[in-house]
Design a protein around this motif. Structure first.
Motif, PDB file in Angstrom:
ATOM      1  N   ARG A  19      12.069   6.016  -1.672  1.00 32.60           N
ATOM      2  CA  ARG A  19      10.582   6.112  -1.880  1.00 32.60           C
ATOM      3  C   ARG A  19       9.989   4.823  -1.773  1.00 32.60           C
ATOM      4  O   ARG A  19      10.394   3.703  -2.558  1.00 32.60           O
ATOM      5  N   VAL A  20       9.147   4.569  -1.151  1.00 35.79           N
ATOM      6  CA  VAL A  20       8.135   3.205  -1.251  1.00 35.79           C
ATOM      7  C   VAL A  20       7.183   3.359  -2.093  1.00 35.79           C
ATOM      8  O   VAL A  20       6.222   4.319  -2.051  1.00 35.79           O
ATOM      9  N   CYS A  21       6.957   2.438  -3.129  1.00 34.89           N
ATOM     10  CA  CYS A  21       6.414   2.831  -4.280  1.00 34.89           C
ATOM     11  C   CYS A  21       5.621   1.279  -4.608  1.00 34.89           C
ATOM     12  O   CYS A  21       5.990  -0.024  -4.420  1.00 34.89           O
ATOM     13  N   LEU A  22       4.369   1.411  -4.766  1.00 30.14           N
ATOM     14  CA  LEU A  22       3.446   0.328  -5.335  1.00 30.14           C
ATOM     15  C   LEU A  22       2.905   0.450  -6.580  1.00 30.14           C
ATOM     16  O   LEU A  22       2.363   1.537  -6.842  1.00 30.14           O
TER      17      LEU A  22
ATOM     18  N   ARG B 227       4.543   2.576   5.430  1.00 33.60           N
ATOM     19  CA  ARG B 227       4.120   3.732   4.465  1.00 33.60           C
ATOM     20  C   ARG B 227       4.183   3.623   3.090  1.00 33.60           C
ATOM     21  O   ARG B 227       4.824   2.615   2.813  1.00 33.60           O
ATOM     22  N   LEU B 228       3.659   4.603   2.237  1.00 34.49           N
ATOM     23  CA  LEU B 228       3.584   4.551   0.803  1.00 34.49           C
ATOM     24  C   LEU B 228       3.992   5.868   0.274  1.00 34.49           C
ATOM     25  O   LEU B 228       3.172   6.892   1.085  1.00 34.49           O
TER      26      LEU B 228
ATOM     27  N   CYS C 224      -5.055   2.166   0.205  1.00 29.46           N
ATOM     28  CA  CYS C 224      -3.937   2.489   0.112  1.00 29.46           C
ATOM     29  C   CYS C 224      -3.511   3.952   0.884  1.00 29.46           C
ATOM     30  O   CYS C 224      -2.477   4.311   1.275  1.00 29.46           O
ATOM     31  N   LEU C 225      -4.592   4.760   1.030  1.00 34.05           N
ATOM     32  CA  LEU C 225      -4.573   5.947   1.555  1.00 34.05           C
ATOM     33  C   LEU C 225      -3.927   6.011   2.883  1.00 34.05           C
ATOM     34  O   LEU C 225      -3.098   7.077   3.050  1.00 34.05           O
TER      35      LEU C 225
ATOM     36  N   ARG D  30       1.086   8.753   5.475  1.00 36.20           N
ATOM     37  CA  ARG D  30       1.994   8.475   6.366  1.00 36.20           C
ATOM     38  C   ARG D  30       3.486   9.039   5.737  1.00 36.20           C
ATOM     39  O   ARG D  30       4.499   9.037   6.196  1.00 36.20           O
ATOM     40  N   GLY D  31       3.374   8.996   4.472  1.00 42.03           N
ATOM     41  CA  GLY D  31       4.528   9.392   3.742  1.00 42.03           C
ATOM     42  C   GLY D  31       4.813  10.859   3.539  1.00 42.03           C
ATOM     43  O   GLY D  31       3.976  11.630   3.994  1.00 42.03           O
TER      44      GLY D  31
END
Length: 248
Positions: free
Chosen positions: A10-13, A82-83, A126-127, A132-133
């Motif tokens: 998972r890509v997380c910020l 993506r996020l 970020c939306l 895209r996630g």
């Protein structure tokens, strides 16, 4: 990163990710093998976390500055595409006494910008990546004082009440797109920012673990520790709860 590899992580910020609750989020997500990205204003703090957590990616970013947010999200788009999780965590509690008015309007504006405007700006930027996630999620760090205020920080209470309403409305708006929104409502947490407060405190690690469980279950709000009594108390004895928090 290959598409197959990307699908496994998972890509997380995490904003405000170099200290306190934000750092605990970064540590927890790194331990579970996620592609962890974080930001803060201090270049030294960002570099220190990157060095401590190999494979993490830090950005020097003032989240009250939309230009800086746009630059950061552009980099994430190029690098990851993506996020899957955004933790809009940056914030602080500043005690302002309006008995001493007029206060410096720049301080008032800066407090509102960080605690209310910045999470909105961050989510706005970020939306497109979150959409895209898969099963994307947003966490907004609120406060019990956004549910029942404290007299020592009226501006903070007002800003966090705004975060609460924004989280509820945004969650309803984004539900058809499959993006969940969770408000984190922590009790006092054992961080340097509240070291001067002689009250019971929960560890940042406990707060993060409870929040991530809540996100996985699609919860609209998470109340770690004794904060879990807040919603029931406000339903059953709202005036008592308000008197307690106003004096806290």
């Amino acid at each position: 990163m290959t598409e197959t590899g990307a699908a496994k992580r998972r890509v997380c910020l995490v904003t405000g990710g170099t200290s306190g609750i934000g750092r605990a989020f970064v540590d927890a997500l790194h331990r579970r093998g996620d592609d962890v990205r974080f930001c803060a204003r201090s270049p030294d703090a960002v570099a220190a976390v990157e060095a401590a957590l190999p494979g993490s990616t830090g950005y020097v970013c003032d989240v009250t500055d939309d230009v800086a947010l746009a630059a950061m999200t552009d980099l994430i788009a190029i690098d990851a595409g993506r996020l899957d999780l955004l933790v809009a965590n940056a914030g602080r509690l500043v005690e302002m006494n309006f008995n001493a008015a007029p206060l410096d309007p720049a301080l008032i504006e800066a407090d509102i910008a960080l605690n209310l405007v910045s999470p909105i700006l961050t989510i706005n930027r970020c939306l497109p990546l979150l959409l895209r996630g898969e099963h994307s999620a947003i966490v907004l760090t609120g406060s019990g004082f956004g549910w029942s205020p404290t007299a020592r920080a009226p501006l903070y209470s007002g800003a966090k009440a705004g975060v609460r309403m924004f989280a509820k409305a945004l969650g309803a708006q984004l539900a058809p797109a499959g993006v969940t929104v969770t408000e984190l409502v922590p009790p006092p947490v054992d961080t340097p920012a509240v070291a001067h407060r002689n009250v019971a405190k929960l560890s940042p690690e406990h707060v993060v673990a409870a929040t991530l469980r809540g996100v996985e279950r699609g919860r609209r709000a998470v109340f770690p520790g004794h904060a879990r009594f807040l919603p029931l108390g406000l339903r059953l004895v709202p005036q008592l709860i308000e008197r307690m928090t106003l004096k806290s």
